[in-house]
Design a protein around this motif. Structure first.
Motif, PDB file in Angstrom:
ATOM      1  N   ILE A 100      -5.531  -1.015 -10.179  1.00  0.00           N
ATOM      2  CA  ILE A 100      -5.684   0.415  -9.914  1.00  0.00           C
ATOM      3  C   ILE A 100      -4.295   1.038  -9.846  1.00  0.00           C
ATOM      4  O   ILE A 100      -3.538   0.796  -8.904  1.00  0.00           O
ATOM      5  CB  ILE A 100      -6.429   0.667  -8.585  1.00  0.00           C
ATOM      6  N   LEU A 106      -8.775   5.567  -9.928  1.00  0.00           N
ATOM      7  CA  LEU A 106      -9.734   5.049  -8.952  1.00  0.00           C
ATOM      8  C   LEU A 106     -10.949   5.959  -8.861  1.00  0.00           C
ATOM      9  O   LEU A 106     -12.102   5.479  -8.847  1.00  0.00           O
ATOM     10  CB  LEU A 106      -9.061   4.924  -7.588  1.00  0.00           C
ATOM     11  N   LEU A 122      -4.291  -2.922  -5.994  1.00  0.00           N
ATOM     12  CA  LEU A 122      -3.507  -1.698  -6.105  1.00  0.00           C
ATOM     13  C   LEU A 122      -2.137  -2.022  -6.690  1.00  0.00           C
ATOM     14  O   LEU A 122      -1.431  -2.919  -6.200  1.00  0.00           O
ATOM     15  CB  LEU A 122      -3.328  -1.043  -4.739  1.00  0.00           C
ATOM     16  N   PHE A 133       1.247   3.372  -7.953  1.00  0.00           N
ATOM     17  CA  PHE A 133       1.354   4.430  -6.946  1.00  0.00           C
ATOM     18  C   PHE A 133       2.803   4.583  -6.491  1.00  0.00           C
ATOM     19  O   PHE A 133       3.524   3.591  -6.342  1.00  0.00           O
ATOM     20  CB  PHE A 133       0.514   4.076  -5.715  1.00  0.00           C
ATOM     21  N   ILE A 139      -1.706   5.826  -1.396  1.00  0.00           N
ATOM     22  CA  ILE A 139      -2.083   4.409  -1.282  1.00  0.00           C
ATOM     23  C   ILE A 139      -3.076   4.231  -0.140  1.00  0.00           C
ATOM     24  O   ILE A 139      -4.087   3.530  -0.276  1.00  0.00           O
ATOM     25  CB  ILE A 139      -0.831   3.546  -1.064  1.00  0.00           C
ATOM     26  N   ALA A 142      -6.389   5.611  -1.228  1.00  0.00           N
ATOM     27  CA  ALA A 142      -7.045   4.692  -2.164  1.00  0.00           C
ATOM     28  C   ALA A 142      -7.733   3.558  -1.409  1.00  0.00           C
ATOM     29  O   ALA A 142      -8.880   3.193  -1.695  1.00  0.00           O
ATOM     30  CB  ALA A 142      -6.030   4.142  -3.155  1.00  0.00           C
ATOM     31  N   LEU A 153     -10.932  -4.484  -1.840  1.00  0.00           N
ATOM     32  CA  LEU A 153      -9.482  -4.457  -2.042  1.00  0.00           C
ATOM     33  C   LEU A 153      -8.942  -5.862  -1.801  1.00  0.00           C
ATOM     34  O   LEU A 153      -8.654  -6.247  -0.672  1.00  0.00           O
ATOM     35  CB  LEU A 153      -8.826  -3.445  -1.098  1.00  0.00           C
ATOM     36  N   VAL A 156      -2.623  -6.315  -3.490  1.00  0.00           N
ATOM     37  CA  VAL A 156      -1.628  -5.258  -3.680  1.00  0.00           C
ATOM     38  C   VAL A 156      -0.413  -5.935  -4.307  1.00  0.00           C
ATOM     39  O   VAL A 156      -0.008  -7.016  -3.867  1.00  0.00           O
ATOM     40  CB  VAL A 156      -1.232  -4.589  -2.342  1.00  0.00           C
ATOM     41  N   THR A 181       3.658   0.572   1.393  1.00  0.00           N
ATOM     42  CA  THR A 181       2.437  -0.064   1.915  1.00  0.00           C
ATOM     43  C   THR A 181       2.388  -0.032   3.441  1.00  0.00           C
ATOM     44  O   THR A 181       1.531  -0.690   4.050  1.00  0.00           O
ATOM     45  CB  THR A 181       2.339  -1.517   1.431  1.00  0.00           C
TER      46      THR A 181
END
Length: 386
Positions: A100, A106, A122, A133, A139, A142, A153, A156, A181
């Protein structure tokens, strides 16, 4: 056997996988990068890796994913490029993990109402400026949207632009990834993967990383940075590195990693003709090479159509354990090597492997390491040896 051929040693691939997993037990998941037709090795290698510790894989397209699934239907498979949403049902059939890159994608994915419970990763753009992103609030949003969806999820990740040997970009990207993050609870996300093989070998594991990706090293190439020698140029390089490390407070660099890796790919061909060329005669297009003495050449069925590259800068071939120089311009499907009377028609010619390393081949052709393997593997018949 065909005129030109690539041999892939599956036992070597398996041993490479075992050695990598044993060397880096601090990582829970190893993600094998098999985009680009598995760097030219083909998807026939997948199970040799899967059965020896590399249990997650990544490709770049639906087409590559389909080829992968012909060999292995069990391994988790991440597609690194966003799948067109009108092909989501195909992605579900292939049981893909989806990358994503932004909120718009998304939302488009969520609007498809596809019932398959996709795992999602992600993509974070920490300074590479390709996919991903760049805003921590997006983030977080999302992650919230995914939590309310049928999807999960799972990961990442980001991609380093440099190896971080003597530049500040590597550490800057790591710090930027942490900042981007910071609104997530990374401890609840199973797979956090920051870098590729060079990051794995050249740097200690980041505390937040739970997985690692790898490409070249998996195929048998120890890409860890070497220590410098004692010559003047090496001393100057060492001084430069020390300067940058102090100036930018760079993280530790690990050199001379002891890891037993063996290239699995060998590129060979047969001889089409042995020919005597008189002094003063020309060879190849443009009559670019003139024999300075009476010589013998071996005409080979390889050229830039075989992924060998048009450039011919000092290229050599190995025959009977000896190296012989190419002469004349490289053609589309044919080239010539200056040999001697000991070379016979039935002798096997090695173009990559044996005494000819991937680094040597790169210098001959002006091509990158992955580019070489991809071109050779896709443009010649492959034979798997087990």
């Amino acid at each position: 056997m065909t005129d030109t051929y690539v041999k892939i040693d599956l036992k070597t691939m398996a041993q490479n996988a075992r050695n990598i997993v044993a060397k880096y037990p601090e990582y829970g998941t190893f993600i094998g990068i098999v985009k680009g037709d598995a760097y030219g090795h083909g998807y026939g290698i997948v199970n040799a890796l899967y059965e020896n510790g590399i249990r997650y894989f990544a490709v770049s397209s639906m087409e590559e994913a389909a080829d992968f699934r012909k060999e292995n239907t069990k391994a988790p498979l991440l597609c690194l490029e966003p799948i067109a949403t009108d092909r989501i049902s195909e992605a579900a059939e292939l049981q893909l993990t989806l990358a994503i890159p932004d909120l718009d994608y998304l939302n488009s994915l969520l609007d498809t109402h596809c019932p398959y419970p996709f795992n999602l990763h992600l993509q974070i753009d920490s300074g590479f400026n390709r996919l991903g992103f760049k805003d921590k609030r997006e983030i977080r949003k999302a992650a919230d949207l995914i939590e309310k969806s049928p999807y999960f999820l799972e990961g990442v990740y980001q991609h380093y632009a440099t190896a971080g040997i003597f530049d500040p970009h590597f550490d800057a990207q790591t710090n930027r990834f942490r900042e981007l993050t910071s609104l997530l609870d990374l401890s609840k996300i199973p797979l956090i993967h920051l870098g590729s093989g060079i990051a794995l070998m050249a740097h200690p594991k980041a505390d937040i990383a739970t997985a690692t990706r790898m490409g070249l090293m998996m195929y048998g190439y120890n890409i860890s940075p070497d220590s410098y020698g004692g010559g003047l140029k090496d001393r100057l390089r060492s001084m430069r590195d020390d300067y940058y490390h102090k100036k930018y407070h760079l993280s530790e660099v690990i050199r001379d990693v002891e890891l037993d890796l063996t290239p699995a790919m060998t590129y060979q061909c047969r001889i089409l003709q042995l020919k005597d060329v008189k002094k003063g005669e020309h060879i190849g297009y443009g009559a670019g090479y003139t024999a300075e003495e009476d010589i013998r050449i071996a005409v080979l069925p390889v050229g830039y159509n075989n992924g060998i590259g048009h450039q011919n800068n000092g290229r050599v071939a190995e025959i009977n354990g000896r190296l012989f120089s190419f002469v004349g311009e490289m053609g589309m499907n044919m080239s010539a090597v200056k040999v001697d009377a000991d070379v016979a028609m039935n002798d096997e010619v090695t173009l990559l492997g044996g005494k000819i390393t991937l680094g040597m081949f790169s210098r001959f052709s002006g091509m990158g390491l992955a580019e070489i393997m991809l071109g050779i593997g896709k443009n010649n018949p492959r034979y798997y040896i087990d």
